[in-house]
Design a protein around this motif. Structure first.
Motif, PDB file in Angstrom:
ATOM      1  N   ARG A 317     -21.976  -6.200  18.855  1.00 25.51           N
ATOM      2  CA  ARG A 317     -23.177  -7.005  19.058  1.00 25.51           C
ATOM      3  C   ARG A 317     -23.409  -7.290  20.532  1.00 25.51           C
ATOM      4  O   ARG A 317     -24.550  -7.293  21.016  1.00 25.51           O
ATOM      5  N   PRO A 379     -23.392  -6.602  13.368  1.00 27.86           N
ATOM      6  CA  PRO A 379     -24.280  -6.036  14.394  1.00 27.86           C
ATOM      7  C   PRO A 379     -25.209  -7.091  14.975  1.00 27.86           C
ATOM      8  O   PRO A 379     -25.350  -8.189  14.430  1.00 27.86           O
ATOM      9  N   LEU A 380     -25.852  -6.752  16.073  1.00 25.02           N
ATOM     10  CA  LEU A 380     -26.747  -7.689  16.740  1.00 25.02           C
ATOM     11  C   LEU A 380     -27.851  -8.162  15.812  1.00 25.02           C
ATOM     12  O   LEU A 380     -28.198  -9.346  15.785  1.00 25.02           O
ATOM     13  N   ASN A 383     -26.652 -10.914  13.608  1.00 20.62           N
ATOM     14  CA  ASN A 383     -26.422 -12.142  14.373  1.00 20.62           C
ATOM     15  C   ASN A 383     -27.735 -12.841  14.694  1.00 20.62           C
ATOM     16  O   ASN A 383     -27.825 -14.066  14.613  1.00 20.62           O
TER      17      ASN A 383
END
Length: 455
Positions: A317, A379-380, A383
């Protein structure tokens, strides 16, 4: 009697008068860390030998009256440099060389007589509003299925469980709300000092570390810590007079505000009205570019901080956010089309001035703290979708640099702590501490989670 769980004010008074030895006080807190599993995962290092030696040195000082924090144990965010310690920027992939000097905040708190006992875990590069890495997921003392917030979640948990009465953590742009997000998750007090937003092009060093905020279980302890960091005499809280206080439960950044957050905000507002203040429902003006400015600050901070340690080994991330930040920074988008903290600050200053408000009150978190899980493996996109909203009320004021304080007010129906945030215009630090003290005296929230004990 255990000195763990005692306020910083009480400890300092006893050590200054010679009623207690600093070494004895520190030893009690070290035993607290060793004996209680709820602190597991929150600390990345404990300074057993060093802290006892430093406490013994405090005991040898003849004139301890000049030490406002004499013998007070302090937990420090692992990202802050301390002599002989390698700063760890939230993960094993971001460990810096051993520091040969203390961070200025550490110098000042030590100069006031405090003793650094441990380093609290942080989120990677101080970017995320949850604290976990490498399989370590600190659990919230109020609800074990919930996390401790971030980025200084380990330090907040140390304070919230009696490992130290005072904590020092990172704040500022790109810090996911700084110390306030973690404090709100753990049900303690936190203060983010006022600062003027730095220009990212002329002062990139500011974005590498940001500012320092303080955490404690009482308003007076937070005020003591802030006074020590600013070389000022400790100030006792008092009557702020009759104030015009604005309240809102509308999150300035995308987030769903749940019923419990609104209920406790209204309860705090009614208490302020009972205390003689004039309260109003209002919607602060941040300007049209708050969301892009916040996103730009977050990603640019990720890129600039990654330059200190290199991108290799960073969490997935974080790498993705660094990539976004690199393009944003090199193209000059932040401070340009995306806006920046200075613009957001001007809008807020104008709003406070034109509406003649003295204080703004909001929820501390929009809902219960994020789940205790390994967010660092997500993963980003996940998030952003499920975690970033935790900082919806706290992050904008870090970006704008206005003084802000989180204070506990009770317990939510789901067992998590209920908190509110107090924000003021420039120069309102003392007023915020006074109002916070009034709220706590009126609502009488617990200092510690129900399951904690000092047997």
């Amino acid at each position: 009697m255990s000195w763990s769980g005692t306020t910083a004010q009480q400890i300092a008074k006893a050590v200054r008068r010679g009623d207690a030895d600093a070494a004895f006080v520190v030893d009690h807190h070290l035993r607290r860390i060793e004996d209680h599993r709820e602190i597991d995962g929150a600390l990345t290092s404990v300074r057993k030998i060093e802290s006892l030696a430093e406490a013994a040195a405090v005991d040898e000082i003849e004139n301890r009256d000049a030490l406002p924090a004499a013998g007070v144990p302090v937990a420090v965010c692992e990202q802050l440099p301390v002599t002989g310690h390698a700063p760890r920027l939230g993960s094993n992939a971001a460990v810096l060389p051993i520091a040969d000097t203390d961070h200025r905040a550490v110098q000042r708190i030590r100069g006031a007589g405090a003793v650094v006992v441990a380093f609290g875990r942080s989120s990677e590069l101080g970017l995320w509003p949850a604290t976990d890495d490498d399989g370590n997921v600190p659990a919230n003392p109020w609800r074990p299925d919930r996390g401790v917030g971030g980025p200084s979640g380990g330090t907040a948990l140390a304070v919230a469980t009696g490992a130290a009465p005072i904590g020092i953590g990172l704040d500022g742009p790109g810090s996911a709300g700084g110390v306030r997000t973690a404090a709100a998750a753990c049900g303690i007090v936190a203060y983010s000092p006022e600062h003027v937003p730095a220009d990212i092009n002329t002062d990139p060093e500011h974005w590498l570390g940001g500012h320092v905020g303080v955490m404690a279980t009482t308003v007076d302890d937070a005020a003591l810590a802030y006074a020590a960091l600013t070389h000022r005499a400790p100030r006792s809280t008092g009557d702020p007079g009759r104030l015009r206080i604005a309240a809102t439960n509308i999150a300035p950044l995308p987030a769903r505000v749940d019923d419990d957050a609104t209920k406790w905000l209204l309860k705090a507002v009614r208490s302020l009205t009972d205390l003689g203040h004039d309260t109003f429902r209002a919607r602060p003006r941040f300007g049209a570019r708050l969301t892009p400015a916040s996103s730009g600050a977050w990603s640019c901070a990720a890129y600039l901080r990654s330059l200190k340690c290199g991108p290799d080994g960073l969490q997935r991330r974080t790498k993705r956010l660094v990539s976004v930040g690199e393009r944003t920074y090199l193209r000059g988008l932040f401070g340009g089309v995306l806006g920046d903290g200075n613009r957001v600050r001007r809008h807020l200053e104008d709003w406070f001035d034109l509406e003649d408000y003295d204080v703004l009150i909001t929820p501390g978190l929009p809902a219960a703290p994020p789940a205790a899980k390994e967010w660092s493996l997500e993963p980003l996109r996940s998030n952003v979708a499920h975690l970033a909203s935790a900082a919806a009320f706290t992050a904008p004021f870090s970006l704008a640099g206005l003084p802000a304080l989180v204070v506990p007010v009770g317990m939510r129906s789901d067992g998590a702590p209920a908190t509110v945030q107090l924000v003021g215009p420039p120069g309102s630090t003392g007023r915020l501490f006074d109002v916070a003290a009034q709220l706590i005296a009126k609502l009488r929230p617990r200092r510690y989670a129900p399951g904690l004990s000092w047997d």
